[in-house]
Structures are given as structure tokens and as C-alpha cells.
Design an enzyme around this catalytic site. Structure first.
Site, PDB file in Angstrom:
ATOM      1  N   ASP A 143       0.840  -1.199   0.000  1.00  0.00           N
ATOM      2  CA  ASP A 143       0.000   0.000   0.000  1.00  0.00           C
ATOM      3  C   ASP A 143       0.870   1.242   0.000  1.00  0.00           C
ATOM      4  OD1 ASP A 143      -2.266   1.518  -0.041  1.00  0.00           O
ATOM      5  OD2 ASP A 143      -2.937   1.029   1.981  1.00  0.00           O
ATOM      6  N   LYS A 144       0.198   2.355  -0.255  1.00  0.00           N
ATOM      7  CA  LYS A 144       0.848   3.666  -0.254  1.00  0.00           C
ATOM      8  C   LYS A 144      -0.006   4.590   0.602  1.00  0.00           C
ATOM      9  CE  LYS A 144      -0.670   6.837  -2.299  1.00  0.00           C
ATOM     10  NZ  LYS A 144      -1.197   8.211  -2.514  1.00  0.00           N
ATOM     11  N   HIS A 145       0.655   5.497   1.315  1.00  0.00           N
ATOM     12  CA  HIS A 145      -0.105   6.532   2.016  1.00  0.00           C
ATOM     13  C   HIS A 145       0.521   7.878   1.681  1.00  0.00           C
ATOM     14  CE1 HIS A 145      -2.774   8.259   4.948  1.00  0.00           C
ATOM     15  NE2 HIS A 145      -1.761   8.921   5.482  1.00  0.00           N
ATOM     16  N   SER A 146      -0.325   8.898   1.659  1.00  0.00           N
ATOM     17  CA  SER A 146       0.179  10.228   1.332  1.00  0.00           C
ATOM     18  C   SER A 146      -0.277  11.213   2.400  1.00  0.00           C
ATOM     19  CB  SER A 146      -0.387  10.621  -0.036  1.00  0.00           C
ATOM     20  OG  SER A 146      -0.380  12.019  -0.181  1.00  0.00           O
ATOM     21  N   THR A 154      -9.461  10.916  -1.649  1.00  0.00           N
ATOM     22  CA  THR A 154      -9.689   9.874  -2.663  1.00  0.00           C
ATOM     23  C   THR A 154     -11.129   9.350  -2.619  1.00  0.00           C
ATOM     24  OG1 THR A 154      -7.374   9.281  -2.574  1.00  0.00           O
ATOM     25  CG2 THR A 154      -8.849   7.618  -3.450  1.00  0.00           C
ATOM     26  N   ARG A 178      -7.068  15.439  19.706  1.00  0.00           N
ATOM     27  CA  ARG A 178      -5.933  16.273  19.250  1.00  0.00           C
ATOM     28  C   ARG A 178      -6.422  17.466  18.444  1.00  0.00           C
ATOM     29  NH1 ARG A 178      -2.787  12.445  15.705  1.00  0.00           N
ATOM     30  NH2 ARG A 178      -1.529  14.273  15.239  1.00  0.00           N
ATOM     31  N   SER A 218      -0.343   7.798  14.381  1.00  0.00           N
ATOM     32  CA  SER A 218      -1.696   7.881  13.841  1.00  0.00           C
ATOM     33  C   SER A 218      -1.728   7.354  12.402  1.00  0.00           C
ATOM     34  CB  SER A 218      -2.153   9.349  13.884  1.00  0.00           C
ATOM     35  OG  SER A 218      -3.317   9.540  13.133  1.00  0.00           O
ATOM     36  N   LYS A 251      -3.003   3.095  11.488  1.00  0.00           N
ATOM     37  CA  LYS A 251      -4.096   2.757  10.561  1.00  0.00           C
ATOM     38  C   LYS A 251      -3.572   1.917   9.389  1.00  0.00           C
ATOM     39  CE  LYS A 251      -5.488   7.115  10.032  1.00  0.00           C
ATOM     40  NZ  LYS A 251      -5.315   8.184  10.995  1.00  0.00           N
ATOM     41  N   LYS A 252      -2.443   2.318   8.830  1.00  0.00           N
ATOM     42  CA  LYS A 252      -1.942   1.613   7.645  1.00  0.00           C
ATOM     43  C   LYS A 252      -1.484   0.191   7.994  1.00  0.00           C
ATOM     44  CE  LYS A 252      -2.940   3.830   4.270  1.00  0.00           C
ATOM     45  NZ  LYS A 252      -3.585   3.347   3.042  1.00  0.00           N
TER      46      LYS A 252
END
Ligand code: URA
Length: 442
Positions: free
Chosen positions: A82-85, A122, A170, A185, A189-190
């Protein structure tokens, strides 16, 4: 350790033991701890920081605070990637990257988010496609990840539930900007998605979440370091967000651009270059390619053969969208009632852009939310946004506005003119990939 003792220890600058952090995070998830103690903990962590060992413990506890996806029983022939941005404007990387990597043998269970602040989301973009279900049941999600290789959906309630509470506190206690809390955080999740490897896209520039390049680089480094220590090989790239990545921003307009890119109609572009760089890292981390050249060849083939486009089409159809979206986008993607080209007051060359302001212009057109949970207008946005180094004049507009009425178009036109700064001298387009931090699992 009692919650108040843990808060006291962090307040006094001590490093917290992993077991105590895990217990505290579990108590947040189960609702045993109230918002006051969560807020005090967040402020103590914000003020005194956390070392890598604490951040790893916090990440692992967040990951384990709910369901952790497992894929072993599916006997997948390729790795789960996977990818996260950190998010941006005109950033439709996920929509192209997921199917592209799937066409090269990866399995991409991508849990995505909605627009946040000035950045697009997204999920909001995918919901511009009629029928697309961002919340399928688990069986459908898993079947798509296995058979198509990619499914982009929304976060489920039982994925890292501790983060949901901690993040909400937060948000209202001035503690969002804490490096260890951000790292835990994002990664909590990822890593709950059961990944074999992760690639992270940390943006830098006027549309980025982090305020300076140094902060973006620090986040990228800490993400790669902490994820690898938590057992997931991770590469973090710091990429340019000093202008929108695609020449458009909005929801339906970005889906149109995705289809153009996947069909090969858009040619090479900044967006394709960043997406390719991230895809190369995913293929390498997932051992789907022997080296960089091999990864680039595979990606080229997957794009030109139409295999990546086919994966996107199958994902859309598998999640309830139309089976012929690629062939008939105009039939399915609603257009805004008003489209207006906005020209500069005098000709000039684009020197720089206030990308955040452009993102906020899209939000104000109705393409994002001013209040949590509000409905958005998928039709509105910007297209043909001029890039750094381009000349604008009476022929070439600053951008085309897609609006629901004349008043909102007029407001956006003024915002555009203020956000795109012109000059008389040539301007060099910024470097796209600033830094790469690669870490194996340790
Ligand atoms: N995105 C997240 O998911 N968490 C943060 O803390 C910041 C950005």
C-alpha cells in the site's frame, strides 16, 4: 500504570514503557479513559516528544486497538502493498497507482480518506462515480483484493479505533502537530491492513500538510524508521506539492484525469512521474521486480498494454460502478453547469502558486467541506491550471473554473488571480522527488 501516572511521567519528560502505552491505548479504544486524560496525554507528548522506541510502541498499540487484517488464508500469489500520502491538491496518485501496481502482481487493499482542510480526498473523488460503494462488506473487499488486485474503500469502524478518539481530541486541543502522534496515527491505521510493505508519499511545498521541507523530511524519516521497526519494510519519498500535481483539482475532474492517464491519453506528466516513482518503490519493496530498471519496464508495459486501466475498470465495476466508465466517462461523470476560463490581468510567466489557496478555492466552490459530514458537489473544481514556468496571456488562461453558479465562479476567479503569482522572467519547474528514505524491516 494508572493513566494519571502515565500522563505525569510524560509531563515530566520520562520515556514511557511499551506495556504502559499499550494499556493506555487499549483503554482509549474501549472507552475506559475520558477525553480529559486523552487531551492531557496528547499535550504532554506534544511538549516533551517521544523517542523512536515509544513511537514504535504507540504505533503497534494503535494498530492492534481494533481489527488487524490478515491475508494468509487467501493464498495470494503476490505481496500485499500500500501507499499513504500526507495529501495535497490535484493529487490523484492513489487512483492511478493502485491499479497500476495490481497490474504488476501486487495486492493493494487501500483504505483511503475524505478531503481534509485544503486537500482533496480519494473517497470523495471515487464517489463522483455513480454507484461506487466505498463501504463494501469484508467478503467483497477481500475478493476484489484477491481477484482484481486492488480495492480502494473507506475506513471501517473497527480499524485502529483508538486513533479515531485520539485524533478527535488532538484536533481540539492544539496537539495535531506532534511528530510522534502523527507518525503513530498514520502508521497505526496503515499497518492494521496487514501489509508486506508500505510506501509513503510525504509532500513538501505550499500545498503540503507539513509547514517546511525540513519538517516533511523529518516526518518521512521517522515514518520509514518506525514502520520498519514495527515489522513493515517502508520507503518514504518526499515529493513536490508547491503546485497542484495534476493540472486539475476537484472530484469528477480528477476522475476524468485518472481515466486519461490510465488510457495513456495524457502523455507524460508530473503526476505520472511521481506515481511511477512510488510504484517503482512498491515493486521493489514487494520483491516484484529485481531492480529499478525491471520495475520501470514492468510499469511501462502495464500502462501501454491497458492492463492498469483494466484493473481500474474491474475495481469500479466490482464496487458497484458502471462497467463502461472508461469508454463513456461523459455519460457518468456529471459536469458543472458553468465553466469559465479565467485570464490574468496582464500576460506573464507563472513563478509560484499558493497551492493551499487553490485547494481552498475548490472547497469554497463546493468541492470540499466547511463542516464535517456536509454534502459536497462532485461536479465543481478547476482544470487546465497553469504550471510554474508556463506563460499565461489572453489565449492561455490561469485555469478553467467549474462552478455551480456565477457568484461562486466570480469568487474563485479572484482567489485564482491572487494564488497564481506571475513575473517577467523564466521560472524553472521544481524538482519532483526531493528525498527517498528506504528501510527494511528490523
Ligand atoms: N493524518 C493522520 O491520519 N493522522 C495525523 O495525525 C495527521 C495526518
Amino acid at each position: 500504570m494508572l493513566p494519571q501516572e502515565l500522563i505525569r511521567a510524560k509531563r515530566d519528560g520520562q520515556a514511557l514503557p511499551a506495556a504502559a502505552l499499550r494499556e493506555f491505548i487499549q483503554a482509549i479504544a474501549s472507552g475506559q479513559i475520558g477525553d480529559a486524560q486523552i487531551g492531557a496525554f496528547a499535550m504532554a507528548a506534544y511538549l516533551n516528544g517521544m523517542d523512536d522506541a515509544e513511537t514504535v510502541a504507540l504505533t503497534e498499540a494503535t494498530r492492534d486497538s481494533g481489527q488487524v487484517l490478515a491475508w494468509d488464508d487467501l493464498d495470494l500469489p503476490g505481496p500485499v502493498l500500500d501507499k499513504h500520502s500526507t495529501g495535497g491538491v490535484g493529487d490523484l496518485v492513489s487512483l492511478v497507482l493502485g491499479p497500476w501496481v495490481a497490474a504488476c502482481g501486487g495486492h493493494v487493499p487501500m483504505i483511503s480518506g475524505r478531503g481534509l482542510g485544503h486537500t482533496g480526498g480519494t473517497l470523495d473523488k471515487l464517489e463522483a462515480i455513480p454507484g461506487y460503494d466505498i463501504a463494501p462488506d469484508q467478503a467483497r473487499f477481500r475478493r476484489l483484493v484477491k481477484e482484481v488486485g486492488v480495492a480502494i474503500i473507506g475506513q471501517t469502524a473497527d480499524l485502529a479505533p483508538a486513533d479515531k478518539r485520539l485524533y478527535a481530541v488532538r484536533d481540539v486541543t492544539a496537539t495535531v502537530e506532534s511528530m510522534p502522534l502523527i507518525v503513530a496515527s498514520i502508521l497505526g491505521k496503515k499497518l492494521a491492513c496487514g501489509l508486506d510493505a508500505l510506501v509513503m508519499d510525504v509532500k513538501s511545498g505550499s500545498g503540503a500538510f507539513m509547514p517546511t521541507h525540513e519538517a516533511s523530511l523529518e516526518l518521512a524519516t521517522r515514518i520509514a524508521e518506525v514502520a520498519s521497526q514495527a515489522g513493515t519494510p517502508t520507503t518514504a519519498l518526499v515529493t513536490d506539492m508547491s503546485q497542484p500535481l495534476a493540472p486539475c483539482a476537484g472530484n469528477a475532474v480528477e476522475i476524468r484525469e485518472t481515466l486519461r492517464l490510465l488510457r495513456g491519453d495524457a502523455g507524460d506528466s508530473r503526476l505520472l512521474e511521481v506515481t511511477r516513482a512510488l510504484a517503482v518503490e512498491m515493486l521493489l519493496q514487494g520483491r516484484l521486480a529485481t531492480d529499478r530498471r525491471d520495475a520501470e519496464h514492468q510499469l511501462e508495459r502495464a500502462l501501454t498494454s491497458g492492463a492498469a486501466a483494466e484493473r481500474f475498470a474491474r475495481m469500479v465495476a466490482g464496487l458497484g460502478g458502471p462497467a463502461d466508465l472508461l469508454e463513456r466517462p461523459d455519460h457518468y461523470l456529471a459536469a458543472a453547469p458553468l465553466q469559465r476560463a479565467v485570464h490574468a490581468e496582464a500576460p506573464g510567466i507563472v513563478q509560484r502558486l499558493d497551492t493551499r489557496a487553490l485547494g481552498m478555492a475548490v472547497v469554497e466552490l463546493g468541492g470540499g467541506r466547511l463542516q464535517a459530514g456536509a454534502a459536497i458537489d462532485h461536479r465543481v473544481g478547476l482544470s487546465e491550471i497553469a504550471a510554474i514556468g508556463e506563460r499565461v496571456d489572453a489565449e492561455r488562461p490561469l485555469a478553467v473554473i467549474h462552478a455551480r453558479d456565477a457568484a461562486s465562479a466570480e469568487r474563485a476567479a479572484n482567489q485564482l488571480r491572487a494564488a497564481i503569482i506571475l513575473g517577467d522572467t523564466a521560472a524553472t519547474p521544481p524538482t519532483l522527488i526531493h528525498d527517498a528514505i528506504r528501510r527494511e524491516a528490523s
